[in-house]
Design a protein around this motif. Structure first.
Motif, PDB file in Angstrom:
ATOM      1  N   SER A 211      -5.463  -6.933   8.674  1.00  0.00           N
ATOM      2  CA  SER A 211      -6.439  -6.283   8.045  1.00  0.00           C
ATOM      3  C   SER A 211      -5.869  -5.822   6.628  1.00  0.00           C
ATOM      4  O   SER A 211      -6.527  -4.907   6.091  1.00  0.00           O
ATOM      5  CB  SER A 211      -6.763  -5.185   9.158  1.00  0.00           C
ATOM      6  N   ALA A 212      -4.512  -5.878   6.498  1.00  0.00           N
ATOM      7  CA  ALA A 212      -4.146  -5.134   5.200  1.00  0.00           C
ATOM      8  C   ALA A 212      -4.634  -5.960   4.029  1.00  0.00           C
ATOM      9  O   ALA A 212      -5.031  -7.127   4.087  1.00  0.00           O
ATOM     10  CB  ALA A 212      -2.535  -5.599   5.232  1.00  0.00           C
ATOM     11  N   GLU A 213      -4.820  -5.015   2.975  1.00  0.00           N
ATOM     12  CA  GLU A 213      -5.423  -5.521   1.617  1.00  0.00           C
ATOM     13  C   GLU A 213      -4.579  -6.289   0.993  1.00  0.00           C
ATOM     14  O   GLU A 213      -3.339  -6.141   1.024  1.00  0.00           O
ATOM     15  CB  GLU A 213      -5.694  -4.230   0.722  1.00  0.00           C
ATOM     16  N   LYS A 214      -5.212  -7.675   0.615  1.00  0.00           N
ATOM     17  CA  LYS A 214      -4.138  -8.501   0.006  1.00  0.00           C
ATOM     18  C   LYS A 214      -4.045  -8.182  -1.752  1.00  0.00           C
ATOM     19  O   LYS A 214      -4.922  -7.856  -2.097  1.00  0.00           O
ATOM     20  CB  LYS A 214      -5.055  -9.926   0.060  1.00  0.00           C
TER      21      LYS A 214
ATOM     22  N   GLN B  84      -3.158 -14.224   6.991  1.00  0.00           N
ATOM     23  CA  GLN B  84      -2.103 -13.039   7.592  1.00  0.00           C
ATOM     24  C   GLN B  84      -1.453 -12.555   6.555  1.00  0.00           C
ATOM     25  O   GLN B  84      -0.667 -13.131   5.681  1.00  0.00           O
ATOM     26  CB  GLN B  84      -1.148 -13.926   8.677  1.00  0.00           C
ATOM     27  N   VAL B  85      -1.448 -11.269   6.312  1.00  0.00           N
ATOM     28  CA  VAL B  85      -0.773 -10.552   5.402  1.00  0.00           C
ATOM     29  C   VAL B  85       0.453  -9.779   5.937  1.00  0.00           C
ATOM     30  O   VAL B  85       0.051  -8.581   6.803  1.00  0.00           O
ATOM     31  CB  VAL B  85      -1.558  -9.535   4.465  1.00  0.00           C
ATOM     32  N   ARG B  86       1.751  -9.955   5.867  1.00  0.00           N
ATOM     33  CA  ARG B  86       2.619  -9.249   6.285  1.00  0.00           C
ATOM     34  C   ARG B  86       2.841  -7.943   5.443  1.00  0.00           C
ATOM     35  O   ARG B  86       2.901  -7.702   4.284  1.00  0.00           O
ATOM     36  CB  ARG B  86       4.195 -10.177   5.968  1.00  0.00           C
ATOM     37  N   PRO B  87       3.099  -6.970   6.481  1.00  0.00           N
ATOM     38  CA  PRO B  87       3.524  -5.456   5.806  1.00  0.00           C
ATOM     39  C   PRO B  87       4.593  -5.632   4.996  1.00  0.00           C
ATOM     40  O   PRO B  87       4.938  -4.744   4.014  1.00  0.00           O
ATOM     41  CB  PRO B  87       3.892  -4.743   7.050  1.00  0.00           C
ATOM     42  N   SER B  88       5.645  -6.501   5.049  1.00  0.00           N
ATOM     43  CA  SER B  88       6.928  -6.737   3.899  1.00  0.00           C
ATOM     44  C   SER B  88       6.568  -7.202   2.666  1.00  0.00           C
ATOM     45  O   SER B  88       7.192  -6.989   1.804  1.00  0.00           O
ATOM     46  CB  SER B  88       7.662  -7.571   4.701  1.00  0.00           C
ATOM     47  N   THR B  89       5.382  -7.902   2.708  1.00  0.00           N
ATOM     48  CA  THR B  89       5.232  -8.576   1.279  1.00  0.00           C
ATOM     49  C   THR B  89       3.622  -8.144   0.663  1.00  0.00           C
ATOM     50  O   THR B  89       3.573  -8.075  -0.539  1.00  0.00           O
ATOM     51  CB  THR B  89       4.905  -9.937   1.544  1.00  0.00           C
ATOM     52  N   GLN B  90       2.583  -7.856   1.421  1.00  0.00           N
ATOM     53  CA  GLN B  90       1.383  -7.443   1.047  1.00  0.00           C
ATOM     54  C   GLN B  90       0.730  -8.625   0.308  1.00  0.00           C
ATOM     55  O   GLN B  90      -0.281  -8.407  -0.603  1.00  0.00           O
ATOM     56  CB  GLN B  90       1.715  -5.959   0.068  1.00  0.00           C
ATOM     57  N   THR B  91       1.245  -9.837   0.665  1.00  0.00           N
ATOM     58  CA  THR B  91       0.606 -10.905   0.133  1.00  0.00           C
ATOM     59  C   THR B  91       0.420 -11.958   1.294  1.00  0.00           C
ATOM     60  O   THR B  91       1.157 -11.950   2.039  1.00  0.00           O
ATOM     61  CB  THR B  91       1.158 -11.612  -1.198  1.00  0.00           C
ATOM     62  N   ALA B  92      -0.799 -12.740   1.057  1.00  0.00           N
ATOM     63  CA  ALA B  92      -1.196 -13.680   2.060  1.00  0.00           C
ATOM     64  C   ALA B  92      -0.025 -14.905   2.608  1.00  0.00           C
ATOM     65  O   ALA B  92       0.491 -15.435   1.582  1.00  0.00           O
ATOM     66  CB  ALA B  92      -2.596 -14.355   1.905  1.00  0.00           C
ATOM     67  N   ASP B  93       0.322 -15.076   3.465  1.00  0.00           N
ATOM     68  CA  ASP B  93       1.448 -16.306   3.887  1.00  0.00           C
ATOM     69  C   ASP B  93       0.600 -17.511   3.337  1.00  0.00           C
ATOM     70  O   ASP B  93      -0.538 -17.607   3.772  1.00  0.00           O
ATOM     71  CB  ASP B  93       1.417 -16.236   5.477  1.00  0.00           C
TER      72      ASP B  93
END
Length: 346
Positions: free
Chosen positions: A340-343, A114-123
Motif C-alpha cells: 500500500s506504500a506510495e510508489k 510490491q513496494v519495500r519500505p527500504s526502497t519506496q520503489t516497486a520491485d
C-alpha cells in the motif's frame, strides 16, 4: 507453553511494528563480502534429530540464514514446478489478470505491486501467490495451463511438510511441544495463511540498470516464521546480510551472494519466529540485486514457501518479551506496509 488461539482481534498494544522501522533504514547499495552460509544435511532425519536440531539452532541464532541438502524433495519435482511457473508467467497479461491478487489476501497474480519500505520503489518482478483457503477462481483451467493446479498443490504440500519438520526442531529448543508449529500452521484450517509464491524477476535493459532506485527485490526481512527459497542454477541474485552486519562500521549493509543450486533449499528465519522466540532466532536481511550488465535482458525465476501461522494463533514468546498479537493482525500490518506504500517509480 501451550498453543494459544483467540477469536478476538488482538491484544496487541503497539501501533507500529519495530520490524518496519528497521526496514525503512536499510535501502542503498551497501558493499559485498564473502561469508560462509551454514549447510545442513537433513538425511536420516529421525535418527539424527538431536544433531540436526543443534545445527539448525546454531545457524538460526547466529546467522538467520542456512541451506538444506538431503531434504526429501526430489530435484526433478522442483524443476517440474519451475517449468510450470515459467509457463504461467508466459501467459498474456490479459489472461494473467483473470487471476489478479486479492487485496490483503496473499493469493493471486501481481505485477510490480510490491513496494519495500527500504526502497519506496516497486520491485521489478511479478508473482503468483498460492494461499490455500483463498484460491477460489484463481487457478488456470486445464485448457489454459494443463496440470498446473495439481502439480503446484502437490509441491505446496511437500514444502509445508518440510517446513513443519524444520520448525519442530525449533519448537523443542524453545521448550514448546514438538508439534507446536505444525498446529499453528494447520494446513486443513480455513485460517491457514502459509503461502507458496512463484516469482518471475523481469528481464531488464542495460539502460534500466542505470537507475539506482530500482531493485528486483529491495532489502527486507520476511514476515513469516520460516522461508524456504528454491533457486534455478545459473540465475543468481539473492543476497543476504546477517543482522549484526547490517550497518557494520557505519558503512551500510555488507551483502553476500547466495549461489543458486537446484538441489539446495535456502532458508531464512522470518520476523514472526524471531518475535516468537523472544529474539533468540534472527530474522535476516536479504534482497535480490539488479542484474549485472552481462545478465541484462535475462529473466530470473525462483519459488518461495512462507510458513505463516494461522490467523487466530497468538504470537508471544516463552518469556513474553513482546505483547501478544494474532498472526492475522501481524501479517496484515506487514502486507499493508509492502503493498500500500506510495510508489516513487514504476
Amino acid at each position: 507453553m501451550t498453543l494459544s488461539l483467540r477469536n478476538s482481534a488482538t491484544e496487541q498494544t503497539q501501533n507500529t511494528l519495530e520490524e518496519l522501522d528497521f526496514e525503512r533504514t536499510i535501502g542503498g547499495l551497501g558493499s559485498e563480502t564473502d561469508r560462509k552460509i551454514p549447510l545442513i544435511d537433513l538425511g536420516d532425519f529421525e535418527t539424527r534429530r538431536d544433531e540436526i536440531s543443534r545445527e539448525l539452532w546454531q545457524a538460526a541464532s547466529e546467522v538467520g540464514f542456512f541451506q538444506l541438502v538431503n531434504h526429501g524433495l526430489e530435484t526433478e519435482e522442483i524443476r517440474q514446478a519451475f517449468r510450470l511457473s515459467e509457463r504461467f508467467f508466459q501467459l498474456p497479461e490479459q489472461e494473467k489478470n483473470r487471476y489478479a491478487l486479492k487485496k490483503g489476501q496473499n493469493a493471486g497474480w501481481e505485477f510490480k505491486s510490491q513496494v519495500r519500505p527500504s526502497t519506496q520503489t516497486a520491485d521489478q518482478k511479478e508473482s503468483f501467490q498460492v494461499t490455500l483457503p483463498r484460491m477460489e477462481g484463481l487457478w488456470p483451467d486445464q485448457v489454459t495451463l494443463a496440470e498446473f493446479q495439481r502439480i503446484i498443490l502437490d509441491f505446496e504440500y511437500k514444502a509445508w511438510r518440510l517446513g513443519m519438520q524444520v520448525l519442530s526442531c525449533f519448537a523443542e529448543k524453545l521448550d514448546f511441544p514438538r508439534d507446536f508449529f505444525a498446529l499453528a500452521h494447520d494446513r486443513a484450517s480455513e485460517e491457514y495463511q502459509s503461502t507458496l509464491r512463484l516469482l518471475h524477476y523481469l528481464p531488464l535493459s542495460k539502460e534500466a540498470l542505470q537507475d539506482a532506485s530500482l531493485w528486483r527485490a529491495g532489502a527486507h526481512t520476511d514476515f513469516d516464521c520460516l522461508t524456504m527459497v528454491f533457486q534455478r542454477e545459473g540465475q543468481g541474485g539473492l543476497q543476504v546480510c546477517p543482522g549484526q552486519d547490517a550497518n557494520k562500521d557505519g558503512n551500510g549493509p555488507a551483502w553476500t551472494s547466495v549461489e543458486p543450486r537446484d538441489d539446495i533449499i535456502t532458508c531464512n528465519i522470518g520476523d514472526m519466529l524471531m518475535r516468537w522466540s523472544d529474539d533468540q532466532l534472527k530474522s535476516t536481511l536479504h534482497r535480490v540485486r539488479m542484474p549485472t550488465p552481462e545478465e541484462a535482458g535475462q529473466p530470473r525465476y525462483s519459488m518461495a514457501f512462507f510458513c505463516q501461522a494461522n490467523k487466530s494463533v497468538t504470537i508471544q514468546g516463552p518469556n513474553g518479551k513482546y505483547p501478544p498479537i494474532t498472526a492475522h493482525d501481524y501479517l496484515q500490518q506487514r502486507i499493508a506496509a509492502n503493498f500500500s506504500a506510495e510508489k516513487k517509480s514504476d
